[in-house]
Enzyme design. Structure first.
Site, PDB file in Angstrom:
ATOM      1  N   HIS A  93       5.138   1.127   7.401  1.00  8.53           N
ATOM      2  CA  HIS A  93       6.253   0.194   7.614  1.00  8.53           C
ATOM      3  C   HIS A  93       6.271  -0.319   9.054  1.00  8.53           C
ATOM      4  O   HIS A  93       6.463  -1.508   9.307  1.00  8.53           O
ATOM      5  CB  HIS A  93       7.596   0.887   7.340  1.00  8.53           C
ATOM      6  N   LYS A 107      19.834   5.470  -6.985  1.00 12.86           N
ATOM      7  CA  LYS A 107      18.681   6.155  -6.399  1.00 12.86           C
ATOM      8  C   LYS A 107      19.085   7.440  -5.716  1.00 12.86           C
ATOM      9  O   LYS A 107      20.128   7.521  -5.085  1.00 12.86           O
ATOM     10  CB  LYS A 107      18.006   5.236  -5.375  1.00 12.86           C
ATOM     11  N   ARG A 153       0.040  -3.134  -0.204  1.00 12.84           N
ATOM     12  CA  ARG A 153      -0.991  -2.112   0.007  1.00 12.84           C
ATOM     13  C   ARG A 153      -2.158  -2.254  -0.956  1.00 12.84           C
ATOM     14  O   ARG A 153      -3.292  -1.925  -0.634  1.00 12.84           O
ATOM     15  CB  ARG A 153      -0.402  -0.712  -0.168  1.00 12.84           C
ATOM     16  N   SER A 192       6.015   6.310   0.879  1.00 15.00           N
ATOM     17  CA  SER A 192       7.187   7.142   1.191  1.00 15.00           C
ATOM     18  C   SER A 192       7.403   8.246   0.156  1.00 15.00           C
ATOM     19  O   SER A 192       7.793   9.361   0.515  1.00 15.00           O
ATOM     20  CB  SER A 192       8.455   6.284   1.268  1.00 15.00           C
TER      21      SER A 192
END
Ligand code: ADP
Length: 155
Positions: A19, A43, A92, A130
Site C-alpha cells: 500500500h 467486516k 497485483r 493484508s
C-alpha cells in the site's frame, strides 16, 4: 486550476509496504491523496479503525499531501463530498484486475465524473496481501518485513 485530489480507499487491515508503495508512486500525480478507510459493519477487522488510522498517519507524517480519514457509504459519494475526481487502486495480479475492473466500471456508472486510476505494483510486493499478513500475525509469525518501516501492530 482545480486541485487534483485522489481517494485511495481500502481496509488497510493492516497497511502494508505494498500500500505504501502505491501511495508514494502516486504522489507526483496528484496534489492531494486521501487515504480513506471504508467502515463496513459486516467486516471483522483485526485492528481497530483508530489503530489503522494512526499507523497510516505515522507513515505519512512528513507528507503534507497525504490525509488519512474514514468514511461510510459509497466511495463515489465520499469522493464528491471531498472534491476528489480520482479513485486510486493498486493491481497485483489478474485476480485484482478482474475485481477492480468491475468496481471501476460500476463506479463510473454511478458517477461519470470520477476516474479510477490503477497503478500496477512493483513485483516484490505482489505476494503481500493484508489477509495473509493478518493470518501470519494471529498465528504468532513475524510480519515486520511486510509493514512500513518502524510500524508494529502491538499497541
Ligand atoms: P480492500 O478491502 O478495499 O480490498 P485493501 O486494504 O485490501 O482494501 O487494498 C486497498 C488497495 O490496495 C486495493 O486497490 C488493493 O488492490 C491494493 N493493494 C493491496 N495490497 C497491495 C500490494 N501488495 N501492492 C499493491 N497494491 C496493493
Amino acid at each position: 486550476m482545480m486541485k487534483k485530489i485522489a481517494v485511495f480507499p481500502g481496509s488497510f487491515d493492516p497497511f502494508t509496504i505494498g500500500h505504501e508503495n502505491i501511495v508514494r508512486r502516486a504522489l507526483p500525480l496528484f496534489d492531494e491523496i486521501i487515504i480513506a478507510l471504508g467502515e463496513n459493519s459486516q467486516k471483522k477487522y483485526l485492528l481497530s479503525l483508530e489503530k489503522r488510522k494512526s499507523i497510516i498517519s505515522s507513515v505519512f507524517k512528513d507528507d503534507a499531501q497525504v490525509k488519512v480519514t474514514s468514511y461510510k457509504g459509497l466511495t463515489v459519494n465520499y469522493c464528491t463530498a471531498n472534491n476528489a475526481n480520482f479513485i486510486l487502486r493498486g493491481i497485483r495480479n489478474s485476480k485484482d484486475l478482474d475485481f477492480e475492473q468491475a468496481i471501476a466500471q460500476m463506479n463510473k456508472k454511478l458517477d461519470d465524473s470520477i476516474e479510477t486510476i490503477f497503478l500496477v505494483n512493483a513485483p516484490e510486493y505482489s505476494a503481500i496481501n493484508s489477509s495473509i499478513v493478518r493470518d501470519i500475525y494471529v498465528n504468532g509469525g513475524d510480519v515486520s518485513e511486510f509493514l512500513p518501516k518502524g510500524i508494529s501492530l502491538e499497541n
